[in-house]
Design a protein around this motif. Structure first.
Motif, PDB file in Angstrom:
ATOM      1  N   VAL A  73       0.811  -1.215   0.000  1.00 51.19           N
ATOM      2  CA  VAL A  73       0.000   0.000   0.000  1.00 51.19           C
ATOM      3  C   VAL A  73       0.846   1.268   0.000  1.00 51.19           C
ATOM      4  O   VAL A  73       0.308   2.373  -0.098  1.00 51.19           O
ATOM      5  N   ALA A  74       2.160   1.128   0.084  1.00 53.38           N
ATOM      6  CA  ALA A  74       3.033   2.289   0.254  1.00 53.38           C
ATOM      7  C   ALA A  74       2.920   3.284  -0.889  1.00 53.38           C
ATOM      8  O   ALA A  74       3.139   4.489  -0.705  1.00 53.38           O
ATOM      9  N   ALA A  75       2.562   2.803  -2.105  1.00 55.95           N
ATOM     10  CA  ALA A  75       2.511   3.708  -3.257  1.00 55.95           C
ATOM     11  C   ALA A  75       1.225   4.519  -3.325  1.00 55.95           C
ATOM     12  O   ALA A  75       1.093   5.410  -4.173  1.00 55.95           O
ATOM     13  N   ALA A  76       0.255   4.236  -2.460  1.00 54.95           N
ATOM     14  CA  ALA A  76      -1.012   4.975  -2.484  1.00 54.95           C
ATOM     15  C   ALA A  76      -0.780   6.424  -2.071  1.00 54.95           C
ATOM     16  O   ALA A  76       0.072   6.737  -1.254  1.00 54.95           O
ATOM     17  N   SER A  77      -1.531   7.341  -2.667  1.00 58.95           N
ATOM     18  CA  SER A  77      -1.403   8.755  -2.321  1.00 58.95           C
ATOM     19  C   SER A  77      -2.758   9.405  -2.432  1.00 58.95           C
ATOM     20  O   SER A  77      -3.709   8.833  -2.952  1.00 58.95           O
ATOM     21  N   ALA A  78      -2.875  10.653  -1.961  1.00 56.32           N
ATOM     22  CA  ALA A  78      -4.127  11.404  -2.022  1.00 56.32           C
ATOM     23  C   ALA A  78      -3.825  12.821  -2.454  1.00 56.32           C
ATOM     24  O   ALA A  78      -2.702  13.301  -2.318  1.00 56.32           O
TER      25      ALA A  78
ATOM     26  N   GLU B 296     -12.167   4.790   5.758  1.00 58.64           N
ATOM     27  CA  GLU B 296     -12.410   6.064   5.082  1.00 58.64           C
ATOM     28  C   GLU B 296     -11.297   6.452   4.120  1.00 58.64           C
ATOM     29  O   GLU B 296     -11.422   7.427   3.374  1.00 58.64           O
ATOM     30  N   TRP B 297     -10.193   5.752   4.110  1.00 58.30           N
ATOM     31  CA  TRP B 297      -9.098   6.010   3.173  1.00 58.30           C
ATOM     32  C   TRP B 297      -9.192   5.122   1.938  1.00 58.30           C
ATOM     33  O   TRP B 297      -8.247   5.030   1.167  1.00 58.30           O
ATOM     34  N   THR B 298     -10.351   4.462   1.772  1.00 55.51           N
ATOM     35  CA  THR B 298     -10.530   3.517   0.676  1.00 55.51           C
ATOM     36  C   THR B 298     -11.875   3.770  -0.002  1.00 55.51           C
ATOM     37  O   THR B 298     -12.665   4.611   0.440  1.00 55.51           O
ATOM     38  N   ASP B 299     -12.142   2.972  -1.073  1.00 55.23           N
ATOM     39  CA  ASP B 299     -13.473   3.047  -1.693  1.00 55.23           C
ATOM     40  C   ASP B 299     -14.431   2.042  -1.070  1.00 55.23           C
ATOM     41  O   ASP B 299     -15.545   1.850  -1.566  1.00 55.23           O
ATOM     42  N   GLN B 300     -13.991   1.359   0.026  1.00 52.05           N
ATOM     43  CA  GLN B 300     -14.797   0.427   0.801  1.00 52.05           C
ATOM     44  C   GLN B 300     -15.262  -0.762  -0.027  1.00 52.05           C
ATOM     45  O   GLN B 300     -16.368  -1.289   0.165  1.00 52.05           O
ATOM     46  N   GLY B 301     -14.446  -1.186  -0.960  1.00 51.68           N
ATOM     47  CA  GLY B 301     -14.780  -2.328  -1.800  1.00 51.68           C
ATOM     48  C   GLY B 301     -14.885  -3.617  -1.013  1.00 51.68           C
ATOM     49  O   GLY B 301     -14.327  -3.757   0.080  1.00 51.68           O
ATOM     50  N   MET B 302     -15.597  -4.607  -1.610  1.00 57.02           N
ATOM     51  CA  MET B 302     -15.816  -5.881  -0.933  1.00 57.02           C
ATOM     52  C   MET B 302     -14.969  -6.997  -1.529  1.00 57.02           C
ATOM     53  O   MET B 302     -14.322  -7.740  -0.805  1.00 57.02           O
ATOM     54  N   ALA B 303     -14.963  -7.148  -2.855  1.00 57.37           N
ATOM     55  CA  ALA B 303     -14.128  -8.163  -3.499  1.00 57.37           C
ATOM     56  C   ALA B 303     -12.733  -7.623  -3.765  1.00 57.37           C
ATOM     57  O   ALA B 303     -11.738  -8.344  -3.716  1.00 57.37           O
TER      58      ALA B 303
ATOM     59  N   ILE C 134      -7.176   1.734  -2.382  1.00 54.82           N
ATOM     60  CA  ILE C 134      -6.634   2.478  -1.241  1.00 54.82           C
ATOM     61  C   ILE C 134      -6.023   3.756  -1.764  1.00 54.82           C
ATOM     62  O   ILE C 134      -5.151   3.742  -2.640  1.00 54.82           O
ATOM     63  N   PHE C 135      -6.497   4.889  -1.248  1.00 47.91           N
ATOM     64  CA  PHE C 135      -6.075   6.200  -1.747  1.00 47.91           C
ATOM     65  C   PHE C 135      -4.971   6.853  -0.919  1.00 47.91           C
ATOM     66  O   PHE C 135      -4.357   7.811  -1.360  1.00 47.91           O
ATOM     67  N   GLN C 136      -4.766   6.358   0.275  1.00 51.57           N
ATOM     68  CA  GLN C 136      -3.755   6.965   1.136  1.00 51.57           C
ATOM     69  C   GLN C 136      -3.065   5.872   1.934  1.00 51.57           C
ATOM     70  O   GLN C 136      -3.733   4.977   2.468  1.00 51.57           O
ATOM     71  N   ALA C 137      -1.774   5.957   2.031  1.00 52.86           N
ATOM     72  CA  ALA C 137      -1.004   4.935   2.728  1.00 52.86           C
ATOM     73  C   ALA C 137      -0.676   5.383   4.144  1.00 52.86           C
ATOM     74  O   ALA C 137      -0.025   6.409   4.328  1.00 52.86           O
ATOM     75  N   PRO C 138      -1.098   4.636   5.172  1.00 56.98           N
ATOM     76  CA  PRO C 138      -0.682   4.972   6.530  1.00 56.98           C
ATOM     77  C   PRO C 138       0.770   4.532   6.771  1.00 56.98           C
ATOM     78  O   PRO C 138       1.358   3.828   5.950  1.00 56.98           O
ATOM     79  N   LYS C 139       1.318   4.948   7.881  1.00 59.48           N
ATOM     80  CA  LYS C 139       2.657   4.502   8.237  1.00 59.48           C
ATOM     81  C   LYS C 139       2.634   3.034   8.618  1.00 59.48           C
ATOM     82  O   LYS C 139       1.608   2.501   9.051  1.00 59.48           O
ATOM     83  N   ARG C 140       3.784   2.390   8.458  1.00 56.82           N
ATOM     84  CA  ARG C 140       3.889   0.990   8.852  1.00 56.82           C
ATOM     85  C   ARG C 140       3.523   0.859  10.341  1.00 56.82           C
ATOM     86  O   ARG C 140       3.956   1.637  11.189  1.00 56.82           O
TER      87      ARG C 140
ATOM     88  N   ALA D 194       0.636  -9.308   8.033  1.00 59.82           N
ATOM     89  CA  ALA D 194       0.045  -7.963   8.016  1.00 59.82           C
ATOM     90  C   ALA D 194       0.825  -7.053   8.953  1.00 59.82           C
ATOM     91  O   ALA D 194       1.132  -7.422  10.086  1.00 59.82           O
ATOM     92  N   ASP D 195       1.140  -5.862   8.482  1.00 59.08           N
ATOM     93  CA  ASP D 195       1.824  -4.905   9.347  1.00 59.08           C
ATOM     94  C   ASP D 195       1.224  -3.506   9.248  1.00 59.08           C
ATOM     95  O   ASP D 195       1.824  -2.528   9.671  1.00 59.08           O
ATOM     96  N   VAL D 196      -0.024  -3.414   8.738  1.00 58.86           N
ATOM     97  CA  VAL D 196      -0.732  -2.145   8.702  1.00 58.86           C
ATOM     98  C   VAL D 196      -2.222  -2.420   8.540  1.00 58.86           C
ATOM     99  O   VAL D 196      -2.609  -3.429   7.937  1.00 58.86           O
ATOM    100  N   VAL D 197      -3.059  -1.554   9.125  1.00 61.29           N
ATOM    101  CA  VAL D 197      -4.505  -1.598   8.888  1.00 61.29           C
ATOM    102  C   VAL D 197      -4.892  -0.252   8.307  1.00 61.29           C
ATOM    103  O   VAL D 197      -4.689   0.794   8.939  1.00 61.29           O
TER     104      VAL D 197
END
Length: 427
Positions: free
Chosen positions: A74-79, A133-140, A144-150, A126-129
């Motif tokens: 997810v590190a490449a995600a940005s907003a 609200e930082w996603t499009d809330q997809g199911m399948a 992810i539009f923004q990457a949190p810190k590890r 897994a090392d991040v949740v």
């Protein structure tokens, strides 16, 4: 007329309060320890240190609702600067849902994530949740539009309390938060000091029960109700016996009966040397087991302490004047109850405060005066003596502190720094 010098000479013959308290408290020992189920332990004082049996959290878990992923995925995600989604978001396959009750071990692979609820166990790797609200809330699949810190949005096993952590020391009073900590780390029983059983007795032929109007020669018994409440506030199991007439045999029999259910007895009234002061007359004759001392205390200079009955149950004898009885309870009975309970410290906390009003104080006596203490903006405290002085019940009822003036103080001037005991009453 008695001169100031005569008054000071008389006060010098009194026992200093600190010396008297020390001599009394040295005679007491904490009650034997008791093993209690956690659900019954609130309000008791620990007799032993408590150590965490298990780590808390017990496993790696999600701290928020979101998507558990590998940070490198997810590190490449940005907003955009205003937080609106951009096309440069990262898209991951959602391979499962994990709730707080999920128990099967699962593992992430590259390009995948799990939808997780707060409290759910984390999938391996897994090392991040990522917050919902930082996603499009997809199911399948989810974008992810923004990457949190590890490490964001998760809690590691033992992160807050590793196994073997000392959770609380002996002498600590158990509060609701400690109960939660004990339960979460696998503690189902604790070893505590028993809550002291306090029996309260009011004495005097003049006393009548609450609900009756006072007539000449009659006084409504306020003391036994007030002292019972004070004992409960101190953490005891308190029993109000009620009124005992000034009858020697009746008093002896009552005290003998109460030793069977009391860890300490508190009486009020009859501590003086007048013809009707039966408590002092009767108890001081019992082989010196109870002694009455003239103490440098204001209000109420006479206090009694000793033991009664074959079990040698401690007894505290307080004056009959209501305010003096309550002050006597604060300075003598309450520390005794706290010591029996194993509490540390046994005395109320105190602060140094800026005095707002000049007050006189009797020479040679340590005065405890009802007051209102407040925190100052910028730090420190102020203290305002309440009207009427130490002998007003209404002042004590409104006080959140007791202004303490030492034996050598005859006038405490406005602007001086004084000691104040904090009553810590919940309002």
């Amino acid at each position: 007329m008695t001169s100031t010098a005569d008054a000071e000479a008389a006060a010098n013959e009194l026992t200093p309060l600190a010396d008297y308290l020390g001599s009394v408290l040295r005679r007491l020992r904490p009650l034997p320890p008791l093993d209690l189920d956690l659900t019954q332990a609130y309000g008791n004082v620990l007799a032993q240190d408590v150590v965490a049996a298990h780590a808390y959290p017990a496993f790696d878990q999600a701290a928020i609702d979101g998507y558990a992923a590998r940070w490198e995925d997810v590190a490449a995600a940005s907003a955009s600067l205003d937080g609106a989604p951009r096309a440069s978001g990262v898209r991951l396959n959602v391979v499962g849902d994990l709730g707080a009750a999920s128990w099967r071990p699962v593992r992430l692979t590259a390009g995948t994530c799990f939808s997780v609820a707060a409290g759910a166990p984390l999938p391996a790797a897994a090392d991040v949740v990522v917050p919902v609200e930082w996603t499009d809330q997809g199911m399948a699949a989810v974008e992810i539009f923004q990457a949190p810190k590890r490490g964001y949005g998760l809690r590691r096993a033992g992160e807050e309390l590793p196994a073997g952590t000392t959770l609380a020391r002996a002498g600590t009073a158990i509060n609701p938060a400690l109960v939660a900590v004990f339960a979460a780390t696998g503690i189902g029983h604790v070893v505590v000091r028993s809550s002291p059983r306090v029996v309260v007795v009011a004495t005097g032929d003049e006393l009548v029960d609450v609900g009756r109007a006072s007539q000449p020669g009659q006084v409504v018994d306020a003391n036994s109700h007030a002292l019972t409440a004070a004992a409960v506030e101190a953490g005891a199991m308190a029993y109000r016996v009620g009124i005992c007439d000034d009858d020697p045999e009746g008093l002896r029999g009552l005290l003998e009966d109460q030793t069977l259910r009391a860890d300490i007895i508190v009486t009020t009234g009859g501590t003086g040397t007048g013809p009707g002061d039966m408590v002092r007359r009767i108890l001081s004759r019992r082989d010196g087991a109870v002694t009455f001392q003239e103490v440098a205390l204001y209000p109420g200079t006479t206090l009694g302490f000793g033991t009664v009955g074959g079990e040698e149950v401690p007894i505290v004898c307080l004056p009959g004047e209501p305010a003096a009885a309550l002050i006597g309870f604060e300075v003598l009975a309450r520390p005794a109850i706290q010591l029996l309970a194993g509490a540390e410290p046994v005395f109320r906390p105190s602060v140094r405060a800026h005095l707002l009003e000049t007050v006189p104080s009797p020479a040679g006596l340590r005065e405890f005066r009802p007051a209102h203490v407040a925190e100052r903006r910028g730090g420190g405290y102020t203290v305002q003596p309440l009207p009427g002085g130490p002998y007003t019940m209404s002042g004590l009822a409104d006080a959140n502190g007791l202004l303490v003036l030492g034996e050598k103080v005859t006038t405490a001037t406005a602007g001086s720094t004084v000691d104040v005991l904090l009553l810590d009453r919940r309002r």
